[in-house]
Design an enzyme around this catalytic site. Sequence first.
Site, short mmCIF file in Angstrom:
data_model
loop_
_atom_site.label_atom_id
_atom_site.label_comp_id
_atom_site.label_asym_id
_atom_site.label_seq_id
_atom_site.Cartn_x
_atom_site.Cartn_y
_atom_site.Cartn_z
N GLY A 257 0.83 -1.19 0.00
CA GLY A 257 0.00 0.00 0.00
C GLY A 257 0.87 1.24 0.00
N GLN B 235 3.14 9.98 1.27
CA GLN B 235 4.42 9.26 1.24
C GLN B 235 5.25 9.61 0.01
OE1 GLN B 235 2.45 5.22 2.17
NE2 GLN B 235 4.48 5.06 3.10
N CYS C 186 6.18 -0.17 7.13
CA CYS C 186 5.78 0.96 6.30
C CYS C 186 6.96 1.38 5.45
CB CYS C 186 5.34 2.11 7.21
SG CYS C 186 4.85 3.59 6.31
N LEU C 187 6.71 1.66 4.18
CA LEU C 187 7.79 2.08 3.29
C LEU C 187 8.44 3.38 3.78
CD1 LEU C 187 6.16 1.32 -0.20
CD2 LEU C 187 7.91 -0.02 1.00
N HIS D 38 -4.15 1.36 7.87
CA HIS D 38 -2.79 1.90 7.84
C HIS D 38 -2.67 3.01 6.80
CE1 HIS D 38 1.77 1.20 7.84
NE2 HIS D 38 1.56 1.99 6.81
N GLU D 39 -3.17 2.75 5.60
CA GLU D 39 -3.04 3.75 4.53
C GLU D 39 -3.91 4.98 4.79
OE1 GLU D 39 -0.59 3.42 2.70
OE2 GLU D 39 -0.25 1.31 3.14
N HIS E 103 -2.35 7.43 7.11
CA HIS E 103 -1.36 8.32 6.48
C HIS E 103 -2.01 9.64 6.04
CE1 HIS E 103 2.45 6.19 6.15
NE2 HIS E 103 1.86 5.10 5.70
NI NI Z 1 2.73 3.22 5.63
#
Ligand code: NI
Length: 160
Positions: free
Chosen positions: A46, A51, A91-92, A133-134, A137
């Site tokens: 995701g 991000q 998480c990226l 989670h997304e 953000h």
């Molecule tokens: Ni993330």
Amino acid sequence: MALRNIRIEGDEILRKKCRKVEEIDDRILTLLDDMKETMYHANGIGLAAPQVGILKRVVVIDIGDDGPGFLELINPEIIQMDGLQTSTEGCLSVPGRYGDVPRPEKVVVSYVDRNGDGYEIIGEGLLATCLCHELDHLDGNLFVDRATKFYTKEELEKGE
Ligand code: NI
């Protein structure tokens, strides 16, 4: 399509609240295409627009074989949640750190697709976690804010 740079924890943009998409124009369509490419390139499941430095309510998701495939969500909102599960997230934007995060077991999310059509998606298990989670953000929240226990990559691999 083009790869975009993924912002890393500590970058203030990850802590800002995103604005709703008012009009799905070429910039939004390009953003969606670039986010898709960037997510797959980074082996993520995701990615949210902040991000890649864009403060818009846009998310892409693909949790793999057990999921519904590639999803593009514009202005997503959780409209229903049920149950509780705790799973280990990464998480990226937070490379090398993982953590146990309590989340709803099931969520219903409304969103608009790239054609402007409205949909609802039901997510359970991993998909529910990923959606939460997304969407977090988009309001400047990271999983590290909610995690109850942390792991390094080595600890995670040893523990499995
Ligand atoms: Ni993330």
